[in-house]
Design a protein around this motif. Structure first.
Motif, short mmCIF file in Angstrom:
data_model
loop_
_atom_site.label_atom_id
_atom_site.label_comp_id
_atom_site.label_asym_id
_atom_site.label_seq_id
_atom_site.Cartn_x
_atom_site.Cartn_y
_atom_site.Cartn_z
N VAL A 412 0.84 -1.20 0.00
CA VAL A 412 0.00 0.00 0.00
C VAL A 412 0.88 1.25 0.00
O VAL A 412 2.06 1.20 0.32
CB VAL A 412 -0.96 0.02 1.21
N GLU A 413 0.28 2.36 -0.38
CA GLU A 413 1.00 3.62 -0.47
C GLU A 413 1.51 4.08 0.90
O GLU A 413 0.95 3.71 1.93
CB GLU A 413 0.09 4.71 -1.04
N PRO A 414 2.56 4.88 0.89
CA PRO A 414 3.05 5.45 2.16
C PRO A 414 1.95 6.23 2.88
O PRO A 414 1.11 6.87 2.24
CB PRO A 414 4.19 6.38 1.72
N ARG A 415 1.93 6.13 4.21
CA ARG A 415 0.97 6.83 5.08
C ARG A 415 -0.48 6.43 4.83
O ARG A 415 -1.40 7.19 5.09
CB ARG A 415 1.15 8.36 4.95
N THR A 416 -0.68 5.21 4.32
CA THR A 416 -2.03 4.70 4.10
C THR A 416 -2.61 4.09 5.37
O THR A 416 -3.77 4.30 5.71
CB THR A 416 -2.03 3.62 2.99
N LEU A 417 -1.78 3.33 6.09
CA LEU A 417 -2.25 2.65 7.29
C LEU A 417 -2.36 3.63 8.45
O LEU A 417 -1.57 4.57 8.55
CB LEU A 417 -1.31 1.49 7.65
N ALA A 418 -3.33 3.40 9.31
CA ALA A 418 -3.60 4.32 10.42
C ALA A 418 -2.41 4.42 11.36
O ALA A 418 -1.73 3.44 11.64
CB ALA A 418 -4.84 3.86 11.18
N ARG A 419 -2.16 5.63 11.83
CA ARG A 419 -1.12 5.88 12.83
C ARG A 419 -1.79 6.10 14.18
O ARG A 419 -2.95 6.48 14.26
CB ARG A 419 -0.28 7.12 12.48
N THR A 420 -1.05 5.86 15.24
CA THR A 420 -1.59 6.07 16.58
C THR A 420 -0.53 6.64 17.48
O THR A 420 0.67 6.41 17.28
CB THR A 420 -2.14 4.75 17.16
N GLU A 421 -0.97 7.39 18.49
CA GLU A 421 -0.04 7.96 19.46
C GLU A 421 0.27 6.97 20.57
O GLU A 421 1.22 7.14 21.33
CB GLU A 421 -0.65 9.24 20.07
N GLY A 422 -0.54 5.93 20.70
CA GLY A 422 -0.33 4.91 21.73
C GLY A 422 0.10 3.60 21.11
O GLY A 422 0.94 3.57 20.23
N LYS A 423 -0.51 2.53 21.58
CA LYS A 423 -0.15 1.21 21.07
C LYS A 423 -0.69 1.04 19.64
O LYS A 423 -1.85 1.33 19.36
CB LYS A 423 -0.74 0.12 21.97
N ALA A 424 0.17 0.54 18.75
CA ALA A 424 -0.23 0.35 17.37
C ALA A 424 -1.16 -0.85 17.23
O ALA A 424 -0.99 -1.87 17.89
CB ALA A 424 1.00 0.16 16.49
N THR A 425 -2.16 -0.73 16.34
CA THR A 425 -3.01 -1.87 16.00
C THR A 425 -2.34 -2.64 14.89
O THR A 425 -2.14 -2.12 13.79
CB THR A 425 -4.41 -1.39 15.55
#
Length: 434
Positions: A412-425
């Motif tokens: 997938v393209e860069p910055r497609t997957l969700a980012r999080t400030e806590g624990k990553a999913t």
């Protein structure tokens, strides 16, 4: 540098004598003040006087997270509410939150153990600590904060969110230490790049990352992108919060667990049997100094191993190997046991792949399927289709060869997957969704 050299370098015999003394006191205390433990001990056929050596710890029953939920909110507390000065809780995303209470002495011990941990990572009084762990009911932010102040360092209580402002503050305030989750540190690196800020221009020399499993390959990625020494820290709110164990900067070969306050065991997660030194299994921790909510043989579900080999730093406390995941996070795909961190390690070795991925597990026609979504760098994504297809096949082959599981890779393209400030999913298991 050591914060409390006397206790951090206790000879093994003296350390075990201290553990036994504190274990006896803790067992007697919970038996007398917590109905749950009195009933659990009686059901197991043991009493406080049954504990005549450290080996007798194995005779005591386990404590589970479900026991804490069933005791919501205060039934496991061993101290009266008049003595509880702080309450923290888990997020409760999979049920009722687990609630933990701290007496003033508990807070003092927590502060010292975090100060020890920071010192082991190479932090000193002159440092400026940029604390991006979340404040509030989550233990991370305040745990790191109190430890930093106990050590005598300056602390910036940023918490999570507002990433661009975080980067500006690090730059303008001259932050030298970063504390956050490993996945959020990489998110910061992306945001800094978009802002035209090079982490090499900052003063950071060490990052202390925890709250989620991360691989040795991700350590290399973080160190390269953030220009710092990345240190692994371990903790959990049920036991104390951050600062239960940490890597020392001298060796970075396992996390020292502070054995004058916690007794670690490694068990077979299926049978509950205690495993020998060096074997990988589930970590079980008994607290031996906590007043608010002491826990006996708490099953953490974290997978690791234990070694008592001497460390180059001079600390005598046992070391935990890097956590590979949780026993309840293990995926079983067509009979193959797979941890997300194993797939992460493979992805991080492949050129052109970014450290952001998502595993989607499903069941089609009674067969388990695994899709690995992974970001690629911008230059590669704009390349020819056949180049991307070759990369997909390479990732699929390496996962199959090393883990024995067949998967479909979706680039997938860069910055497609969700980012999080806590624990990553990292995992979506559709087999468990109704």
């Amino acid at each position: 540098m050591m914060y409390n050299e006397e206790f951090e370098t206790l000879p093994r015999q003296a350390l075990e004598a201290l553990q036994f003394k504190r274990l006896q006191a803790t067992v007697g205390r919970v038996y007398g003040s917590v109905p749950f433990y009195r009933q659990a001990f009686e059901k197991a056929g043991v009493r406080p006087e049954s504990v005549k050596s450290l080996e007798d710890l194995q005779r005591l029953p386990f404590t589970l997270k479900q026991d804490m939920r069933d005791s919501y909110p205060y039934a496991l507390f061993a101290a009266p509410m008049d003595d509880i000065v702080r309450i923290h809780a888990s997020s409760g995303t999979t049920g009722k939150p687990t609630v933990v209470g701290y007496t003033r002495k508990d807070i003092e011990i927590w502060s010292e153990l975090m100060a020890r941990s920071l010192a082991a990572a190479g932090v000193h009084k002159g440092d400026i600590i940029h604390n991006s762990y979340g404040y509030g009911l989550f233990t991370g932010g305040l745990g790191a904060h109190y430890g930093a102040e106990r050590l005598g360092a300056s602390v910036i209580p940023m918490s999570g969110g507002n990433t661009r402002k975080q980067i500006m503050i690090m730059k303008d305030f001259g932050s030298t230490v970063l504390t956050c989750t490993p996945s959020y540190s990489l998110f910061m690196a992306e945001a800094a790049k978009e802002e035209g800020i090079d982490f090499r221009s900052l003063k950071l020399h060490v990052g202390i990352f925890g709250a989620e499993p991360w691989s040795e390959a991700m350590r290399g990625e973080i160190e390269a992108k953030l220009n710092l020494c990345a240190i692994d820290i371990y903790g959990l709110s049920e036991i104390m919060g951050p600062g239960v164990a940490i890597e020392c900067r001298e060796a970075k070969k396992g996390l020292h667990i502070w054995e004058d306050h916690f007794i670690p065991e490694i068990i077979d997660p299926q049978t509950g049997a205690v495993l020998p030194e060096g074997e990988r299994g589930e970590l079980v921790i008994t607290t031996i100094t906590k007043e608010g909510i002491p826990l006996i043989r708490y099953r953490t579900r974290d997978i690791t191993s234990l070694t008592y080999e001497p460390c180059a730093c001079g600390r005598t406390h046992a070391r935990l190997s890097r956590m590979t995941g949780r026993s309840d996070d293990m995926l079983i795909i067509r009979g193959v046991n797979v941890f997300p961190s194993q797939i992460e390690s493979i992805l991080m070795r492949i050129e052109g792949v970014e450290p952001h991925y998502l595993l989607i597990v499903d069941r089609k026609e009674n067969l388990d399927t695994l899709e690995v979504q992974v970001e690629v760098d911008e230059q590669l994504f704009s390349d020819e289709i056949k180049v991307l297809q070759a990369l997909s096949h390479q990732v699929e082959k390496e996962i199959k060869d090393l883990l024995g599981v067949t998967c479909k890779v979706r680039l997938v393209e860069p910055r497609t997957l969700a980012r999080t400030e806590g624990k990553a999913t990292r995992v979506i298991d559709k087999r468990t969704l109704s």
